[in-house]
Design an enzyme around this catalytic site. Structure first.
Site, PDB file in Angstrom:
ATOM      1  N   HIS A  32     -12.448 -23.215  18.956  1.00  0.00           N
ATOM      2  CA  HIS A  32     -12.682 -24.198  20.039  1.00  0.00           C
ATOM      3  C   HIS A  32     -11.504 -25.169  20.144  1.00  0.00           C
ATOM      4  O   HIS A  32     -11.673 -26.309  20.563  1.00  0.00           O
ATOM      5  CB  HIS A  32     -13.988 -24.977  19.825  1.00  0.00           C
ATOM      6  CG  HIS A  32     -15.169 -24.097  19.595  1.00  0.00           C
ATOM      7  ND1 HIS A  32     -16.050 -23.748  20.583  1.00  0.00           N
ATOM      8  CD2 HIS A  32     -15.593 -23.465  18.473  1.00  0.00           C
ATOM      9  CE1 HIS A  32     -16.979 -22.944  20.081  1.00  0.00           C
ATOM     10  NE2 HIS A  32     -16.709 -22.752  18.808  1.00  0.00           N
ATOM     11  N   SER A  84      15.372 -30.910  31.155  1.00  0.00           N
ATOM     12  CA  SER A  84      14.879 -31.425  32.427  1.00  0.00           C
ATOM     13  C   SER A  84      16.045 -32.029  33.190  1.00  0.00           C
ATOM     14  O   SER A  84      16.962 -32.603  32.596  1.00  0.00           O
ATOM     15  CB  SER A  84      13.810 -32.491  32.156  1.00  0.00           C
ATOM     16  OG  SER A  84      13.729 -33.397  33.241  1.00  0.00           O
ATOM     17  N   LYS A 101      13.578 -34.117  27.275  1.00  0.00           N
ATOM     18  CA  LYS A 101      12.755 -32.911  27.331  1.00  0.00           C
ATOM     19  C   LYS A 101      13.414 -31.683  26.707  1.00  0.00           C
ATOM     20  O   LYS A 101      14.601 -31.440  26.873  1.00  0.00           O
ATOM     21  CB  LYS A 101      12.392 -32.582  28.791  1.00  0.00           C
ATOM     22  CG  LYS A 101      11.467 -33.565  29.454  1.00  0.00           C
ATOM     23  CD  LYS A 101      10.099 -33.686  28.770  1.00  0.00           C
ATOM     24  CE  LYS A 101       9.241 -32.475  28.981  1.00  0.00           C
ATOM     25  NZ  LYS A 101       8.845 -32.321  30.388  1.00  0.00           N
ATOM     26  N   GLU A 128       6.723 -19.922  29.142  1.00  0.00           N
ATOM     27  CA  GLU A 128       5.902 -20.239  30.322  1.00  0.00           C
ATOM     28  C   GLU A 128       6.026 -19.113  31.350  1.00  0.00           C
ATOM     29  O   GLU A 128       5.062 -18.741  32.019  1.00  0.00           O
ATOM     30  CB  GLU A 128       6.337 -21.566  30.929  1.00  0.00           C
ATOM     31  CG  GLU A 128       5.989 -22.761  30.042  1.00  0.00           C
ATOM     32  CD  GLU A 128       6.669 -24.032  30.520  1.00  0.00           C
ATOM     33  OE1 GLU A 128       6.581 -24.354  31.708  1.00  0.00           O
ATOM     34  OE2 GLU A 128       7.320 -24.693  29.694  1.00  0.00           O
ATOM     35  N   GLN A 160       2.027   6.459  47.750  1.00  0.00           N
ATOM     36  CA  GLN A 160       3.431   6.052  47.591  1.00  0.00           C
ATOM     37  C   GLN A 160       3.541   4.652  46.979  1.00  0.00           C
ATOM     38  O   GLN A 160       4.529   4.313  46.338  1.00  0.00           O
ATOM     39  CB  GLN A 160       4.121   6.088  48.962  1.00  0.00           C
ATOM     40  CG  GLN A 160       5.580   5.706  48.933  1.00  0.00           C
ATOM     41  CD  GLN A 160       6.301   6.153  50.191  1.00  0.00           C
ATOM     42  OE1 GLN A 160       6.539   7.342  50.375  1.00  0.00           O
ATOM     43  NE2 GLN A 160       6.617   5.219  51.063  1.00  0.00           N
ATOM     44  N   LYS A 173       4.311   3.572  42.950  1.00  0.00           N
ATOM     45  CA  LYS A 173       5.596   3.324  42.285  1.00  0.00           C
ATOM     46  C   LYS A 173       5.932   1.837  42.221  1.00  0.00           C
ATOM     47  O   LYS A 173       6.503   1.370  41.230  1.00  0.00           O
ATOM     48  CB  LYS A 173       6.699   4.131  42.965  1.00  0.00           C
ATOM     49  CG  LYS A 173       6.607   5.606  42.576  1.00  0.00           C
ATOM     50  CD  LYS A 173       7.404   6.520  43.442  1.00  0.00           C
ATOM     51  CE  LYS A 173       6.768   6.757  44.786  1.00  0.00           C
ATOM     52  NZ  LYS A 173       5.448   7.457  44.694  1.00  0.00           N
TER      53      LYS A 173
HETATM   54  N1  ARG Z   1       7.370   9.455  48.869  1.00  0.00           N
HETATM   55  C1  ARG Z   1       6.155  10.137  48.695  1.00  0.00           C
HETATM   56  C2  ARG Z   1       5.277   9.413  47.664  1.00  0.00           C
HETATM   57  O1  ARG Z   1       5.789   8.616  47.000  1.00  0.00           O
HETATM   58  C3  ARG Z   1       6.426  11.507  48.201  1.00  0.00           C
HETATM   59  C4  ARG Z   1       5.334  12.491  48.493  1.00  0.00           C
HETATM   60  C5  ARG Z   1       5.344  12.778  49.944  1.00  0.00           C
HETATM   61  N2  ARG Z   1       4.353  13.735  50.303  1.00  0.00           N
HETATM   62  C6  ARG Z   1       3.949  13.856  51.521  1.00  0.00           C
HETATM   63  N3  ARG Z   1       3.047  14.759  51.772  1.00  0.00           N
HETATM   64  N4  ARG Z   1       4.409  13.088  52.482  1.00  0.00           N
HETATM   65  O2  ARG Z   1       4.106   9.626  47.535  1.00  0.00           O
END
Ligand code: ARG
Length: 467
Positions: free
Chosen positions: A156, A277, A283, A290, A322, A325
């Protein structure tokens, strides 16, 4: 602009919409994986009788040289292409003509992008595991240097019981070791070959997927082509492992921000990893930690973003995927950057033994006093009451256990004897602990030896290692 599907259309794509929807600016990170996947695919096509030996050899040589070029000169991996897959295919066709045009036989970008992301994670996750092990190494080095130094542990956020500083540091090692294992499990999940799935239904050529899996070092082949085209569970598992790693780094950051603060000053940050600071000359701010705490929000958001993307799409590939990524690369960068900075901050910590030990004494020895009475035969619940009353009195008088003469002890309970004086110290408190996970010095030594042994393999150099 270059597309792989222009034959179907009368008109060229809308330029702005095409650029907006293209992924090459960010999926270029998959370049190496895309080329390696294509090299293996060409071999599989040759074995299936789709490519002649001569064509396969030419494709292999061209892809190897494209790979070398791209690795030595990252600026080479750019162009007006829709994505990294289109880019590699364009280069191949530019070099080989028709032989290059045969490479995509029986294959879809849907499985290709899944393959690339799986290969990418399999070579990048081990680097994050290694970085987590380096933080563990820095914590262990500090734990060793702390020796028998004492500090309070908190519940606590109130002083609870004395512990070894080493025990506190190892408390942050334990979650990082779980993170290491969790990352390994995400890698294991990515370790399945999706090729052979085609766009959705499989492929009509006799592709030896077992051989292809061996060639690319995959442990197994996916179970179902429809599932495979939109399965991003392995990416979600990676994001979860990354988010939890960040949660642990954030909690370590928070502990250190507090314990290095002026109110505690158990540790001091190195100047090199502190900031000043612009206005207040006194400081010394913990900006790096942080930022670690702050970036944890991004990492959790990356996981939520992918889960939200996946939850709404129908079976099979959809372009929504897509977005995976952005989440994966952002999480990877965030976790990698934070592990590196936390390692430096931990390595630069200086322990202020006296201050930490002083804070480990006083009323937080009350449990040890109760345990003393239990040792003399008093039931614990009764001992708790007796010591509670004694603490109430001491608090009212602004005193601590150390100020009590034996007569004072005995007026609280007849069971107290002179040996209570050296039983109620922080050193005696930690020594009295008996379980392997406790702060007993012998247990902490054994725990440090265990971490040391673990590090012997976790810190092994990683040369192009796939999990
Ligand atoms: N740039 C696309 C992705 O990241 C690649 C796959 C594309 N496939 C498609 N059927 N358009 O998912």
């Amino acid at each position: 602009m270059t597309t792989l599907w222009s034959g179907r259309f009368d008109a060229a794509p809308d330029q702005a919409a095409f650029e907006w929807g293209s992924s090459f600016s960010f999926d270029r990170r998959l370049f190496e994986d895309d080329v390696r996947g294509s090299i293996a695919w060409a071999r599989a096509l040759e074995k299936a009788g789709v490519l002649s030996r001569q064509e396969a050899v030419a494709i292999d040589a061209a892809l190897q040289s494209i790979l070398e070029h791209g690795k030595s000169d990252p600026a080479f991996v750019s162009g007006p292409d829709e994505d990294v897959h289109s880019f590699v295919e364009r280069l191949l066709v530019e070099r080989l003509g028709d032989a290059g045009k045969r490479l995509h036989t029986g294959r879809s970008r849907n499985e290709q992008v899944s393959l690339d992301l799986r290969l990418y994670l399999r070579r990048r996750i081990p680097l994050l595991q290694r970085a987590a092990a380096e933080v563990v190494d820095a914590l262990l080095t500090q734990a060793r240097a702390a020796g028998d130094a004492l500090m309070p542990a908190y519940t606590h956020f109130r002083p609870a019981q004395p512990v070894l500083v080493a025990h506190f540091l190892l408390a942050h090692v334990a979650p990082l070791r779980r993170d290491y294992d969790r990352l390994a499990r995400a890698c294991e999940e990515a370790n399945a070959l999706p090729l052979g799935s085609g766009a959705i239904a499989g492929t009509s050529y006799p592709i030896d997927v077992k051989m292809l899996a061996d060639d690319l070092g995959f442990a197994r082949v996916v179970a179902n082509s429809i599932d495979a085209s939109s399965d991003r569970d392995f990416a979600a598992s990676f994001l979860y492992a990354g988010a939890l790693t960040m949660v642990h780094l954030s909690r370590l950051a928070e502990d250190l921000i507090i314990l290095c603060g002026d109110e505690h000053r158990f540790f001091e940050f190195s100047d090199a990893l502190s900031t000043g600071s612009s206005m207040m000359p006194q400081k010394k701010n913990p900006d790096p930690l942080e930022l670690v705490r702050g970036k944890t929000g991004r990492s959790i958001a990356d996981l939520l973003a992918l889960l939200t993307t996946i939850k709404g799409i129908p079976s099979g590939y959809n372009k929504d995927l897509q977005e995976d990524k952005h989440a994966v690369f952002d999480a990877e960068d965030t976790v990698a950057g934070c592990l590196a900075v936390v390692k430096s901050v931990v390595a630069g910590l200086a322990l202020n033994r006296e201050r930490a030990a002083r804070a480990a004494s006083g009323q937080l020895l009350a449990t040890d006093v109760a345990d003393y009475l239990v040792g003399k035969g008093m039931p614990f619940r009764r001992a708790h009451e007796v010591v509670g009353a004694l603490v109430r009195k001491l608090v009212a008088e602004g005193r601590e256990f150390g100020s009590l003469a034996i007569a004072d002890w005995r007026s609280a309970s007849e069971l107290f004897e002179p040996d209570v004086l050296n039983r109620v110290t922080p050193e005696a408190s930690v020594r009295a602990k008996q379980t392997p996970q406790s702060t007993a010095p012998s247990a902490v030594h054994a725990a440090m030896a265990d971490v040391d042994q673990w590090l012997a393999t976790a810190l092994l150099p990683l040369e192009n290692q796939l999990c």
